[in-house]
Design a protein around this motif. Structure first.
Motif, PDB file in Angstrom:
ATOM      1  N   LEU A 118       0.820  -1.207   0.000  1.00 33.85           N
ATOM      2  CA  LEU A 118       0.000   0.000   0.000  1.00 33.85           C
ATOM      3  C   LEU A 118       0.858   1.263   0.000  1.00 33.85           C
ATOM      4  N   LEU A 119       1.875   1.257   0.862  1.00 35.48           N
ATOM      5  CA  LEU A 119       2.617   2.494   1.056  1.00 35.48           C
ATOM      6  C   LEU A 119       3.726   2.692   0.031  1.00 35.48           C
ATOM      7  N   ALA A 120       4.359   1.586  -0.383  1.00 32.58           N
ATOM      8  CA  ALA A 120       5.592   1.736  -1.153  1.00 32.58           C
ATOM      9  C   ALA A 120       5.372   1.591  -2.650  1.00 32.58           C
ATOM     10  N   GLY A 121       6.337   2.104  -3.404  1.00 35.29           N
ATOM     11  CA  GLY A 121       6.327   1.903  -4.846  1.00 35.29           C
ATOM     12  C   GLY A 121       7.122   0.662  -5.225  1.00 35.29           C
ATOM     13  N   ARG A 122       7.941   0.211  -4.304  1.00 34.21           N
ATOM     14  CA  ARG A 122       8.752  -0.970  -4.559  1.00 34.21           C
ATOM     15  C   ARG A 122       8.953  -1.694  -3.240  1.00 34.21           C
ATOM     16  N   VAL A 123       8.939  -3.024  -3.310  1.00 34.39           N
ATOM     17  CA  VAL A 123       9.082  -3.810  -2.096  1.00 34.39           C
ATOM     18  C   VAL A 123      10.317  -4.695  -2.204  1.00 34.39           C
TER      19      VAL A 123
END
Ligand SMILES: Nc1ncnc2c1ncn2[C@@H]1O[C@H](COP(=O)(O)OP(=O)(O)OP(=O)(O)O)[C@@H](O)[C@H]1O
Ligand SMILES: [Mg+2]
Lengths: 264, 249
Positions: A200-205
């Motif tokens: 949800l929060l990040a553009g990349r995990v």
């Protein structure tokens, strides 16, 4: 040129074995990158390397193309626990990072007040940390991190900012953080062990697995921009894959602890 | 409210005094056990020498001893906290000094330093500097490493970390150490005077002893106890003011 670049970084504390190995990733300016992994796998250790609390690693860590040792501090660090000082009121706790600068007291106070109103804690200036709820303390801690960022630090390092909260408050805080981060012009790295939160929060995990930990996968999650997007087929597929990675790792860890316990 | 909370203690104290009075009246020999009333009368009779000469003399020794102990204790604690080498070199030695029976060797101090105040000050210092050093040291060590590290990542210098983290965290420890040290210091001073002096409550009590004046022995002891209680009360009030945050945690 990436803001931060890890090249084949390996590290172990003096007292024990290797914690992380072969870590290579880079973070571009303005990105929001999440790091997920099992408890104890070495996520916080990566932050300790970036904040230079630890040295003597292998490989190289570069900031804007220069070795991290040669560049000044780049990170504003928000620790796993709030670590607010019990004898200071909230305002003074938040203003603490500004005390590294020569600055009139008045200005320090007004800046800290700004940060507090930003995180929705106006009116709590004079309260002691023990008078706030867990969620409020986390927000105060975030405000203090913003003050550290005002010292010219490009990168925010958030170490499980909501781990201490119940799930409802947590959901609220996630939405809140998303808004905060989007309105800030900063690069963010976020540690969590919650897959939904990461997506949800990040553009990349970045997924850490194994022992010593290395990067098992870097997944693009930029298509998930709000809570509803978590239920698209694409997101569900990705969640499935990440869950599998992490649970395989958990099984491995369990077997590992059993072996060491049997050996005792 | 406050009086109500203390009422049980006050009643207990009064009962004990009453019991003492009864027993003393039964024994009926003031040179063995004077009654509280006799002691009170004695204090009144002897108020001139007690309060103008002997109490100030003892309090002076106590105060000088305390100040030296506090300065020395804080200095040692800070050095041990800062430099691991000194911690390893000093800590065991300081703990060992506690096994020395100060009472037994105190007569030597009179030999070394004479009948003036310094032999008594030495006794007081030897008794009090240990709890102060150890407590302040524990207080400095009580800060969490995480807090220190966070402040380091903010860019605070080690002096700033000392002033903004270590000292406030240490204050509660410091106050409980001083509260413990005040009565000890008074005892040390009186003990020194008992061994040889020209003035002071300990000296006075000993002189009364040689005259088999039971109430006269007790009178300075009571004055000593009251002084200690007053001093502790003052420190407690100061403590409340300075570390109010502690109650709320
Ligand atoms: N200061 C330290 N000295 C020695 N060992 C440490 C230190 N900090 C962490 N470790 C060890 O390193 C390993 C990784 O710790 P780390 O804190 O990086 O894990 P983590 O992934 O952040 O875990 P969590 O999700 O529980 O916070 C652990 O086994 C831990 O025992
Ligand atoms: Mg961690």
């Amino acid at each position: 040129m990436p803001l931060l670049e890890f090249n084949n970084v390996g590290f172990g504390y003096k007292t024990g074995g290797r914690i992380v190995d072969n870590i290579s990733f880079s973070v571009e300016k303005g990105e929001l990158v999440a790091i997920i992994g099992a408890s104890g796998c070495g996520k916080s250790t990566l932050f300790r390397l970036i904040t230079r609390l630890e040295a003597n690693y292998d490989g190289s860590i570069e900031v804007n193309g220069e070795p991290i040792e040669k560049s000044g501090a780049i990170a504003a660090f928000m620790p796993q626990k709030d670590l607010l000082l019990p004898w200071r009121n909230i305002l003074k706790n938040v203003a603490l990072p500004l005390e590294t600068l020569k600055m009139p007291k008045q200005e320090r106070i007004s800046r800290a007040k700004n940060a507090l109103s930003r995180v929705g804690l106006s009116g709590c200036e004079e309260k002691k940390p023990s008078e706030l709820s867990g969620g409020m303390r986390q927000r105060a801690s975030f405000a203090r991190t913003l003050m550290t960022a005002e010292l010219g630090r490009e990168l925010l390092l958030l170490d499980e900012p909501f781990s201490a909260l119940d799930s409802i408050t947590r959901t609220q805080m996630q939405d809140w953080l998303l808004k905060q981060v989007r309105s800030l012009d900063k690069t963010v790295m976020l540690i969590t062990h919650d897959i939904d939160e990461a997506l949800l929060l990040a553009g990349r995990v970045i997924v850490l697995c194994d022992k010593p930990a290395s990067i098992a996968r870097q997944a693009d999650s930029s298509m998930i921009k709000s809570r509803e997007h978590l239920f698209t087929p694409q997101a569900i597929q990705l969640k499935e894959e990440l869950t599998q990675l992490l649970s395989a790792d958990a099984v491995l860890r369990e077997a590992d602890t059993e072996v060491t316990e049997n050996a005792r | 409210m406050r009086v109500k909370k203390r009422l049980p203690a006050i009643i207990t104290a009064l009962c004990l005094l009453f019991l003492w009075q009864i027993i003393a009246m039964c024994i009926n020999a003031a040179y063995i056990l004077p009654s509280p009333v006799q002691v009170a009368i004695k204090i009144w009779e002897l108020k001139e020498p007690l309060f103008t000469v002997h109490t100030p003399a003892t309090l002076l020794v106590t105060l000088v001893g305390l100040v030296i102990s506090i300065v020395l204790g804080i200095a040692l604690a800070v050095i041990m906290d800062r430099y691991e080498f000194w911690e390893r070199a000093l800590y065991p030695v300081i703990v060992t000094t506690q096994t020395i029976p100060v009472t037994a060797i105190a007569p030597l101090f009179v030999l070394w330093l004479g009948y003036g105040i310094w032999s008594k000050v030495l006794v007081a210092v030897l008794i009090t500097f240990f709890p102060i050093t150890i407590s302040v040291h524990d207080g400095l060590k009580s800060t969490k490493r995480e807090n220190e590290e966070l402040m380091k990542t903010m860019g605070l210098s080690s002096l700033q970390i000392f002033l903004k983290l270590k000292i406030p965290a240490c204050l509660p420890y410091f106050f409980s150490a001083v509260k413990m040290a005040v009565p000890l210091s008074i005892i040390g001073a009186a003990m020194g005077e008992w061994l040889g002096a020209q003035s002071g409550l300990g000296y006075f009590s000993k002189r009364m002893m040689t005259q088999l004046d039971g109430a006269g022995v007790f009178a300075p002891v009571v004055v000593l106890a009251v002084c200690a209680m007053l001093a502790v009360a003052v420190i407690t009030a100061l403590e409340r003011k300075l570390i109010a945050w502690r109650k709320e945690v």
